[in-house]
Design a protein around this motif. Structure first.
Motif, PDB file in Angstrom:
ATOM      1  N   CYS A   1       0.818  -1.218   0.000  1.00 17.65           N
ATOM      2  CA  CYS A   1       0.000   0.000   0.000  1.00 17.65           C
ATOM      3  C   CYS A   1       0.851   1.267   0.000  1.00 17.65           C
ATOM      4  O   CYS A   1       0.601   2.191  -0.777  1.00 17.65           O
ATOM      5  CB  CYS A   1      -0.934  -0.001   1.195  1.00 17.65           C
ATOM      6  SG  CYS A   1      -0.120  -0.355   2.761  1.00 17.65           S
ATOM      7  N   SER A   2       1.851   1.305   0.873  1.00 19.13           N
ATOM      8  CA  SER A   2       2.600   2.559   1.008  1.00 19.13           C
ATOM      9  C   SER A   2       3.372   2.878  -0.264  1.00 19.13           C
ATOM     10  O   SER A   2       3.565   4.035  -0.610  1.00 19.13           O
ATOM     11  CB  SER A   2       3.526   2.514   2.219  1.00 19.13           C
ATOM     12  OG  SER A   2       4.246   1.319   2.244  1.00 19.13           O
TER      13      SER A   2
ATOM     14  N   GLY B   1       1.891   9.680  -0.235  1.00 20.32           N
ATOM     15  CA  GLY B   1       2.753   9.314   0.894  1.00 20.32           C
ATOM     16  C   GLY B   1       1.975   9.315   2.198  1.00 20.32           C
ATOM     17  O   GLY B   1       2.520   9.670   3.253  1.00 20.32           O
ATOM     18  N   ALA B   2       0.699   8.926   2.128  1.00 17.27           N
ATOM     19  CA  ALA B   2      -0.151   9.023   3.320  1.00 17.27           C
ATOM     20  C   ALA B   2      -0.049   7.779   4.208  1.00 17.27           C
ATOM     21  O   ALA B   2      -0.579   7.764   5.305  1.00 17.27           O
ATOM     22  CB  ALA B   2      -1.601   9.242   2.905  1.00 17.27           C
ATOM     23  N   ILE B   3       0.612   6.722   3.701  1.00 17.02           N
ATOM     24  CA  ILE B   3       0.689   5.487   4.486  1.00 17.02           C
ATOM     25  C   ILE B   3       2.105   5.326   5.013  1.00 17.02           C
ATOM     26  O   ILE B   3       3.069   5.417   4.263  1.00 17.02           O
ATOM     27  CB  ILE B   3       0.275   4.269   3.630  1.00 17.02           C
ATOM     28  CG1 ILE B   3      -1.126   4.492   3.063  1.00 17.02           C
ATOM     29  CG2 ILE B   3       0.339   2.991   4.456  1.00 17.02           C
ATOM     30  CD1 ILE B   3      -1.629   3.382   2.176  1.00 17.02           C
ATOM     31  N   PHE B   4       2.218   5.163   6.295  1.00 13.66           N
ATOM     32  CA  PHE B   4       3.542   4.955   6.868  1.00 13.66           C
ATOM     33  C   PHE B   4       3.552   3.635   7.632  1.00 13.66           C
ATOM     34  O   PHE B   4       2.493   3.114   8.020  1.00 13.66           O
ATOM     35  CB  PHE B   4       3.934   6.124   7.781  1.00 13.66           C
ATOM     36  CG  PHE B   4       3.028   6.292   8.967  1.00 13.66           C
ATOM     37  CD1 PHE B   4       3.383   5.769  10.213  1.00 13.66           C
ATOM     38  CD2 PHE B   4       1.819   6.966   8.839  1.00 13.66           C
ATOM     39  CE1 PHE B   4       2.540   5.920  11.302  1.00 13.66           C
ATOM     40  CE2 PHE B   4       0.977   7.115   9.930  1.00 13.66           C
ATOM     41  CZ  PHE B   4       1.343   6.596  11.166  1.00 13.66           C
TER      42      PHE B   4
ATOM     43  N   SER C   1       0.989  -1.223   8.840  1.00 14.13           N
ATOM     44  CA  SER C   1       0.938   0.066   8.137  1.00 14.13           C
ATOM     45  C   SER C   1      -0.206   0.888   8.691  1.00 14.13           C
ATOM     46  O   SER C   1      -1.237   0.343   9.106  1.00 14.13           O
ATOM     47  CB  SER C   1       0.727  -0.161   6.638  1.00 14.13           C
ATOM     48  OG  SER C   1       1.890  -0.715   6.076  1.00 14.13           O
ATOM     49  N   ARG C   2      -0.013   2.194   8.696  1.00 14.79           N
ATOM     50  CA  ARG C   2      -1.065   3.094   9.182  1.00 14.79           C
ATOM     51  C   ARG C   2      -1.277   4.222   8.193  1.00 14.79           C
ATOM     52  O   ARG C   2      -0.374   4.592   7.462  1.00 14.79           O
ATOM     53  CB  ARG C   2      -0.669   3.700  10.530  1.00 14.79           C
ATOM     54  CG  ARG C   2      -0.630   2.706  11.661  1.00 14.79           C
ATOM     55  CD  ARG C   2      -0.261   3.423  12.953  1.00 14.79           C
ATOM     56  NE  ARG C   2       0.212   2.489  13.963  1.00 14.79           N
ATOM     57  CZ  ARG C   2      -0.602   1.781  14.735  1.00 14.79           C
ATOM     58  NH1 ARG C   2      -1.898   1.927  14.633  1.00 14.79           N
ATOM     59  NH2 ARG C   2      -0.108   0.927  15.614  1.00 14.79           N
ATOM     60  N   VAL C   3      -2.504   4.781   8.206  1.00 18.31           N
ATOM     61  CA  VAL C   3      -2.851   5.854   7.274  1.00 18.31           C
ATOM     62  C   VAL C   3      -2.873   7.181   8.021  1.00 18.31           C
ATOM     63  O   VAL C   3      -3.444   7.271   9.102  1.00 18.31           O
ATOM     64  CB  VAL C   3      -4.248   5.608   6.652  1.00 18.31           C
ATOM     65  CG1 VAL C   3      -4.624   6.755   5.714  1.00 18.31           C
ATOM     66  CG2 VAL C   3      -4.269   4.292   5.910  1.00 18.31           C
TER      67      VAL C   3
ATOM     68  N   CYS D   1      -8.594   7.751  -2.546  1.00 20.00           N
ATOM     69  CA  CYS D   1      -8.707   7.178  -3.888  1.00 20.00           C
ATOM     70  C   CYS D   1      -8.897   5.662  -3.860  1.00 20.00           C
ATOM     71  O   CYS D   1      -9.336   5.082  -4.827  1.00 20.00           O
ATOM     72  CB  CYS D   1      -7.496   7.550  -4.746  1.00 20.00           C
ATOM     73  SG  CYS D   1      -5.935   6.833  -4.193  1.00 20.00           S
ATOM     74  N   ASN D   2      -8.518   5.033  -2.747  1.00 23.46           N
ATOM     75  CA  ASN D   2      -8.624   3.572  -2.563  1.00 23.46           C
ATOM     76  C   ASN D   2      -7.680   2.771  -3.456  1.00 23.46           C
ATOM     77  O   ASN D   2      -7.886   1.576  -3.667  1.00 23.46           O
ATOM     78  CB  ASN D   2     -10.068   3.090  -2.758  1.00 23.46           C
ATOM     79  CG  ASN D   2     -10.279   1.690  -2.200  1.00 23.46           C
ATOM     80  OD1 ASN D   2      -9.798   1.372  -1.097  1.00 23.46           O
ATOM     81  ND2 ASN D   2     -10.948   0.825  -2.957  1.00 23.46           N
ATOM     82  N   VAL D   3      -6.657   3.408  -3.994  1.00 30.99           N
ATOM     83  CA  VAL D   3      -5.655   2.647  -4.749  1.00 30.99           C
ATOM     84  C   VAL D   3      -5.011   1.604  -3.830  1.00 30.99           C
ATOM     85  O   VAL D   3      -4.758   0.464  -4.223  1.00 30.99           O
ATOM     86  CB  VAL D   3      -4.598   3.605  -5.352  1.00 30.99           C
ATOM     87  CG1 VAL D   3      -3.330   2.858  -5.705  1.00 30.99           C
ATOM     88  CG2 VAL D   3      -5.170   4.278  -6.600  1.00 30.99           C
ATOM     89  N   CYS D   4      -4.802   1.978  -2.580  1.00 32.97           N
ATOM     90  CA  CYS D   4      -4.214   1.050  -1.594  1.00 32.97           C
ATOM     91  C   CYS D   4      -5.173  -0.097  -1.317  1.00 32.97           C
ATOM     92  O   CYS D   4      -4.784  -1.258  -1.268  1.00 32.97           O
ATOM     93  CB  CYS D   4      -3.867   1.786  -0.308  1.00 32.97           C
ATOM     94  SG  CYS D   4      -5.255   2.704   0.402  1.00 32.97           S
TER      95      CYS D   4
END
Lengths: 661, 145
Positions: free
Chosen positions: A602-603, A609-612, A620-622, A630-633
């Motif tokens: 996802c990241s 760069g919203a997922i770290f 992983s966290r958002v 956008c739900n691409v992740c």
């Protein structure tokens, strides 16, 4: 794929409201039948049809049902959610329901308006409503969030766009950091001689603004500096700035210029488009702000050979410091305005125009410097052999409106070409030829300027230039250039012989705009310029919340448009800073920590760069403020751990079931 | 009664959904067989959505996103393009005929592109007839070539 069986525990009571929209929907779709159909579906407590759902009476129907019947999910079958979703969300909010417990079925634009009246249109409306009903069961409350805005703004780029934006903010007594890569602010506008259509001297109108920047107590000016990293998000960006070593102490230097005078080493002046010379220690131009020189490490003989230090010896203020190093500083800002400007197109690849080989073929920017009283020829137009030119050809659309290079129109070239005609006539009284494809003089007093120049006996040739070659005929002993082009109005191929040629070169995205886009997480449009949030209704904001784009980094534009856009961006930044907080989107992704398998797919995909990755708990966290939903992740997560609020897998799968029942 | 295909369309919110709305606003008539489902981005389309649609009885699936280079989320539609290419390999093995799945870029002002995509997939699917599930037995060996 998560199961659809896991419905919420609460007692779901859905209210369905089918809109006639006058005859707009009702003349194609049998709205009573749609309401009747909805009544029979699971969890539906009430289904009504009404003439105009968006009217206050229509809205009241929903309000009453929520209050009196305990409706806790709402489906509105009406026009596109892009039009009235917020209106109906407000109805829910005012009635004490979370606004996200609403789903719109678009039975106007995407049903009634694009189909013929008949059973098929009504059947489709039924399906869309069924989908909305099945979907809304899985809706849940979403809390909207606000973020605090740190009261400082960063402006990147100190051309006219950045100067204007910074001044607007500073005049409201808010802090601005203005970061400029070159040793002085001023940008391209400082290089111009006169500005169209009024022909006021560029420096005369720009330098007062530059001085205002220097004087303002609210502007922290950082020249010879670059933004190298941006982290954080709207309201709270951390910006890393590299302050390149000037080798001159800014606090000690008094700007006397003795170092420049005494420096024995010269090199091409970038400010003069490489037509003139500057010293190894230099300010780009006499009115530079700040008036503090820099030592060019690449050219300074002390740095190259370890000997000289002439500047140091003569500097009474003892400001020269060869030991200085690049400094990295962190700034905290709430909003960012990007005003990084443009590069000019290098016409060398168009080999038939001879730029680089024929010494009397110049680019538009070079011609500006030749015309400028502070330029390399002190404003005298001179050919390579020192003669004054008696004739000039200005070639339009070099690298613009050309499928081989840039398809777009650079917008300013027609006007500056007209300006060159006027300046050339004024300085030499010689012949001028304009070789143009179309004259585009749209702007206040622009057409009038075109007419004025037409009246100055300028020759306009409509056609695309084929080639520029040296005049080989024996009759002339002076060097001349022959331009071959088609005159589409005469229908002939013609040759024009002149002394000097100016190529009206395209404005291009900065060569490092891809890197800057990555640092700021900006999109770029197909032409490479930074992408605005909406091409018409929001040409200042970007998809990165809190980051605005102004001037030519967004697309070619002239000075008035640039200034207007800069003021607009300043207003937007001020609106955030003055309010001190802002609302951010509710539709964001969330990761179920119990399911996340720490693969980090996802990241890598997230465009913001919203997922770290949280090393301690190995999931992983958002970051909800960075996420745009956008739900691409979510689409990529192999474990199905990611779900986007209001567009979750469960909701979409339920909608699919609904429309296909 | 003649066969009326059931087709599910997944539209991104920013370009394709706006383009489809524009088709309505311009009163451009198209086949009434396509039911739109709004996503934020075509890049957020889970392959499972397409498979689910066929499982629930759809005869075709249309996926629409912004033109390449115009994605509201910078590059989501490139991810759609890659994902759809892979998905089509899978659906071919599942026995879902190629024309039943269509990817079409529709910009916010490209109503005609949406209308022609809707009409094209409707006609293609009508010609193929209803989608019959499980034509290929899973595990029979013939599905995977």
């Amino acid at each position: 794929m998560s199961s659809l069986k896991g419905k919420p525990d609460e007692d779901i009571k859905i209210g369905v409201y089918v809109c006639h929209c006058g005859h707009n929907i009702a003349s194609t779709v049998n709205v009573e039948e749609v309401a009747q159909h909805a009544k029979g579906l699971e969890n539906v407590s009430v289904a009504r049809d009404y003439l105009y759902m968006c009217s206050s009476k229509g809205q009241n129907l929903i309000r009453q049902d929520i209050m009196q019947l305990g409706i806790n999910r709402v489906v509105v079958a009406a026009c596109s959610p892009r039009l009235y979703e917020q209106t109906f969300q407000n109805v829910l909010r005012e009635s004490g329901l979370n606004p996200y417990l609403l789903q719109i079925a678009n039975i106007r634009e995407q049903c009634a308006w694009c189909h013929e009246h008949g059973p098929l249109a009504t059947e489709k409306a039924n399906r869309l409503v069924s989908g909305a009903i099945k979907r809304v069961i899985h809706h849940s409350s979403i809390e909207e969030q606000t973020v605090p805005i740190f009261p400082a703004t960063l402006v990147i780029g100190g051309g006219i766009a950045g100067i204007q934006a910074a001044l607007e903010i500073a005049n409201s007594q808010q802090i601005v950091y203005l970061v400029e890569r070159e040793p002085s602010i001023g940008g391209h506008m400082a290089q111009f001689d006169k500005t169209f259509p009024t022909l006021d001297c560029s420096a005369c109108i720009l330098t007062p603004k530059m001085n205002e920047v220097a004087r303002s107590p609210y502007i922290r000016l950082m020249t010879y500096s670059e933004v190298v990293d941006v982290s954080g998000y709207v309201g709270n960006f951390t910006v890393k700035v590299r302050r390149k070593a000037r080798y001159i102490d800014e606090d000690k230097c008094v700007g006397c210029g003795i170092c420049i005078e005494k420096c024995p080493w010269s090199t091409d002046s970038e400010f003069d488009a490489d037509l003139g010379l500057r010293k190894a220690v230099y300010t780009p131009f006499p009115q530079a702000i700040p008036n503090i020189p820099v030592i060019d490490r690449e050219r300074c003989v002390y740095f190259l050979k370890g000997k000289c230090k002439a500047c140091e010896k003569f500097c009474e203020a003892q400001a020269v410091n060869f030991q200085q190093e690049d400094l990295y500083i962190d700034l905290q800002v709430g909003a960012i305005i990007v005003a990084t400007g443009y590069d000019v197109f290098d016409p060398t690849p168009i080999s038939q125009y001879g730029y680089g080989n024929l010494p009397n073929v110049f680019t538009s920017l070079e011609f500006e410097r030749l015309c400028s009283p502070s330029g390399p020829t002190a404003g005298q137009l001179k050919l390579a052999d020192g003669r004054e030119p008696k004739s000039l050809a200005v070639v339009h659309c070099v690298g613009s409106r050309d499928q081989n290079f840039n398809a777009y129109c650079s917008r300013v070239c027609c006007m500056h070409s007209l300006k060159y005609s006027h300046l050339f006539k004024e300085k030499t009284g010689g012949e001028v030829y304009q070789i143009y494809i179309d004259m585009r003089c749209a702007g206040k007093a622009y057409e009038e300027f075109y007419e004025r120049v037409q009246g100055e006996h300028v020759n306009f040739i409509r056609g695309k230039l084929a080639s520029i070659t040296p005049d080989m005929s024996d009759s002339v002993d002076e060097e001349k250039l022959v331009l071959t082009c088609e005159d589409t109005l005469l229908g002939n191929i013609i040759n024009v012989t002149v002394d000097m040629v100016v190529l009206g070169v395209a404005l291009k995205p900065r060569s490092d705009s891809e890197k800057v886009a990555q640092i700021l997480r900006l999109g770029r449009s197909r032409d490479g310029f930074f992408m605005e949030r909406h091409p018409k209704l929001d040409p200042v904001a970007t998809m990165s919340e809190g980051i605005f784009i102004v001037g030519c980094c967004q697309g070619p534009k002239d000075i008035p448009d640039t200034v207007a856009q800069a003021s607009a961006a300043a207003a937007r930044a001020l609106a955030m800073v003055v309010r001190g907080k802002m609302d951010t989107g509710a539709i964001t992704a969330s990761i179920d920590e119990n399911i996340c398998s720490a693969c980090k797919v996802c990241s890598a995909l997230c465009p913001y760069g919203a997922i770290f990755f949280d090393e301690t708990s190995n999931v992983s966290r958002v970051n909800r403020i960075l996420c745009k939903g956008c739900n691409v992740c979510g689409a990529a997560c192999p474990s199905g751990a990611i779900s986007t609020r209001n567009f979750s897998e469960t909701q979409i799968l339920a909608e699919i079931e609904g429309v296909l029942v | 009664m003649s066969f009326e295909p059931k087709i599910v369309a997944f539209l991104c919110n920013w370009c394709s959904y706006a383009g489809a709305d524009l088709a309505g606003v311009s009163r451009a008539k198209c086949a009434p067989n396509v039911m739109s489902i709004r996503l934020m981005c075509s890049g957020g389309l889970e392959p499972a959505f397409v498979l689910k649609a066929f499982k629930e009885g759809a005869d075709g699936v249309l996926v629409c996103g912004c033109n390449l280079g115009d994605c509201h989320y910078i590059d989501g539609n490139y991810k759609t393009l890659m994902r759809m290419t892979l998905l089509k390999k899978l659906t071919r093995q599942l026995g879902i005929e190629e024309p039943r799945i269509r990817l079409q870029w529709v910009c916010a002002s490209c109503a005609e592109d949406f209308v022609s995509a809707v009409n094209k997939i409707t006609e293609d699917v009508r010609a193929l007839g209803p989608y019959r599930q499980n034509k290929v037995e899973v595990g029979s060996g013939s599905a995977i070539s």
